[in-house]
Design a protein around this motif. Structure first.
Motif, PDB file in Angstrom:
ATOM      1  N   PRO A  52       0.843  -1.198   0.000  1.00 48.89           N
ATOM      2  CA  PRO A  52       0.000   0.000   0.000  1.00 48.89           C
ATOM      3  C   PRO A  52       0.882   1.254   0.000  1.00 48.89           C
ATOM      4  O   PRO A  52       1.995   1.238   0.556  1.00 48.89           O
ATOM      5  N   LYS A  53       0.411   2.323  -0.608  1.00 54.82           N
ATOM      6  CA  LYS A  53       1.223   3.527  -0.811  1.00 54.82           C
ATOM      7  C   LYS A  53       1.917   4.048   0.452  1.00 54.82           C
ATOM      8  O   LYS A  53       3.119   4.316   0.408  1.00 54.82           O
ATOM      9  N   PRO A  54       1.232   4.212   1.591  1.00 56.06           N
ATOM     10  CA  PRO A  54       1.959   4.749   2.752  1.00 56.06           C
ATOM     11  C   PRO A  54       3.116   3.845   3.191  1.00 56.06           C
ATOM     12  O   PRO A  54       4.163   4.332   3.609  1.00 56.06           O
ATOM     13  N   ILE A  55       2.926   2.534   3.054  1.00 54.48           N
ATOM     14  CA  ILE A  55       3.983   1.595   3.435  1.00 54.48           C
ATOM     15  C   ILE A  55       5.110   1.642   2.413  1.00 54.48           C
ATOM     16  O   ILE A  55       6.297   1.677   2.776  1.00 54.48           O
ATOM     17  N   ALA A  56       4.769   1.665   1.136  1.00 54.58           N
ATOM     18  CA  ALA A  56       5.786   1.762   0.083  1.00 54.58           C
ATOM     19  C   ALA A  56       6.605   3.040   0.236  1.00 54.58           C
ATOM     20  O   ALA A  56       7.832   3.026   0.080  1.00 54.58           O
ATOM     21  N   ASP A  57       5.930   4.141   0.564  1.00 49.10           N
ATOM     22  CA  ASP A  57       6.640   5.416   0.771  1.00 49.10           C
ATOM     23  C   ASP A  57       7.597   5.322   1.955  1.00 49.10           C
ATOM     24  O   ASP A  57       8.739   5.796   1.882  1.00 49.10           O
TER      25      ASP A  57
END
Length: 110
Positions: free
Chosen positions: A6-11
């Motif tokens: 998910p985007k927040p984790i990838a970021d």
């Protein structure tokens, strides 16, 4: 192996790979809670201090290898972290609680 996060984790993972405290903090909600092996950090100021003193100082970089969802808010990511710390590399489990496209809580265990 590449896994889709998910985007927040990838970021967060991408920022951690660069050891960039500002970018690591960005995916976290202002009132987020970070539990690191039973130590509790609340809010951006305390989480930033954790990143600067324990993650960046040790050059600890987490590499996700597996992901699973516990429900629509909790994502568990597992993999090794390498760095300048005893026992490196060590396997860690990151248990992210996501809310409104942000990390509301993160629990890290070895």
């Amino acid at each position: 192996m590449s896994i889709e996060l998910p985007k927040p984790i990838a970021d967060y993972v991408a920022a951690n790979a660069r050891l960039d405290a500002d970018a690591m903090l960005k995916p976290f909600a202002v009132d987020a809670v970070f539990l690191d092996n039973d130590k509790r950090f609340e809010g951006h100021d305390q989480i930033r201090k954790l990143f600067e003193e324990e993650v960046i100082a040790a050059k600890a970089i987490f590499t996700p290898e597996a992901i699973r969802r516990e429900d629509d808010k909790v994502v568990v990511v597992e993999g090794p972290a390498h760095g300048d710390f005893p026992g490196s590399p060590l396997r860690f489990t990151y248990r992210f609680t996501l809310e409104a496209d942000a990390v509301k809580a993160l629990e890290v265990t070895a």
